[in-house]
Design an enzyme around this catalytic site. Structure first.
Site, PDB file in Angstrom:
ATOM      1  N   CYS A  62       3.705  -0.515  -8.350  1.00  0.00           N
ATOM      2  CA  CYS A  62       4.249  -1.849  -8.129  1.00  0.00           C
ATOM      3  C   CYS A  62       4.846  -2.371  -9.435  1.00  0.00           C
ATOM      4  CB  CYS A  62       3.142  -2.781  -7.638  1.00  0.00           C
ATOM      5  SG  CYS A  62       3.744  -4.346  -7.028  1.00  0.00           S
TER       6      CYS A  62
ATOM      7  N   CYS B  76       0.879  -1.172   0.000  1.00  0.00           N
ATOM      8  CA  CYS B  76       0.000   0.000   0.000  1.00  0.00           C
ATOM      9  C   CYS B  76       0.917   1.223   0.000  1.00  0.00           C
ATOM     10  CB  CYS B  76      -0.993  -0.006   1.159  1.00  0.00           C
ATOM     11  SG  CYS B  76      -0.313   0.150   2.808  1.00  0.00           S
TER      12      CYS B  76
ATOM     13  N   CYS C  24      -2.165   1.450  -4.241  1.00  0.00           N
ATOM     14  CA  CYS C  24      -0.903   2.100  -4.623  1.00  0.00           C
ATOM     15  C   CYS C  24      -0.803   2.328  -6.122  1.00  0.00           C
ATOM     16  CB  CYS C  24       0.304   1.334  -4.094  1.00  0.00           C
ATOM     17  SG  CYS C  24       0.579  -0.275  -4.831  1.00  0.00           S
TER      18      CYS C  24
END
Length: 137
Positions: A89, A11, A85
């Site tokens: 990633c 997150c 997020c």
């Protein structure tokens, strides 16, 4: 997936959702799963409301610290679970990616964080059933 699956929870601040998810997975699956958590922009500490609501269910996350998301953490994980997020990633072929839509507990009180904790537990239980079911069950 390796013999012992590995899961990375991500997150933004690695201070609430991902910390609670990692704690639930560790608590419920024990050593059947390798667990990591990280944040794209780690906070300075774990959300006090998250610490409190996890303590209510007997899980202590007070000693945890937010960690920065690294490419190695993603590379070493079989399953990468993001929680708000966005596209931060890194994506590697052969990895499984899930995006759990969860309310952000940042700045919220214990009353608002309890349902988030419970929703995370339900999601983690489903994940365990899929990737690391209890052989004794």
């Amino acid at each position: 997936m390796s013999e012992k699956p590995s899961v990375l929870f991500v997150c933004v601040h690695n201070a609430g959702r991902s910390q609670m998810a990692a704690a639930w997975l560790t608590h419920l699956a024990g050593d059947r799963v390798a667990v990591r958590s990280a944040g794209s922009d780690p906070g300075t500490g774990v959300n006090p409301a998250a610490v409190e609501v996890m303590a209510e269910v007997g899980i202590d996350i007070s000693a945890e610290t937010p960690k920065i998301l690294t490419i190695d953490a993603v590379r070493e994980s079989d399953v990468c679970i993001t929680m708000g997020c966005g596209d931060t990633c890194p994506v590697f072929p052969g990895k499984r990616y899930l995006d759990w839509k969860l309310e952000d507990p940042a700045g919220q009180g214990v009353e608002a964080v309890r349902p988030i904790r419970d929703e995370i537990k339900t999601l983690v239980e489903g994940l365990i059933a899929e990737i690391a079911p209890d052989p004794a069950a």
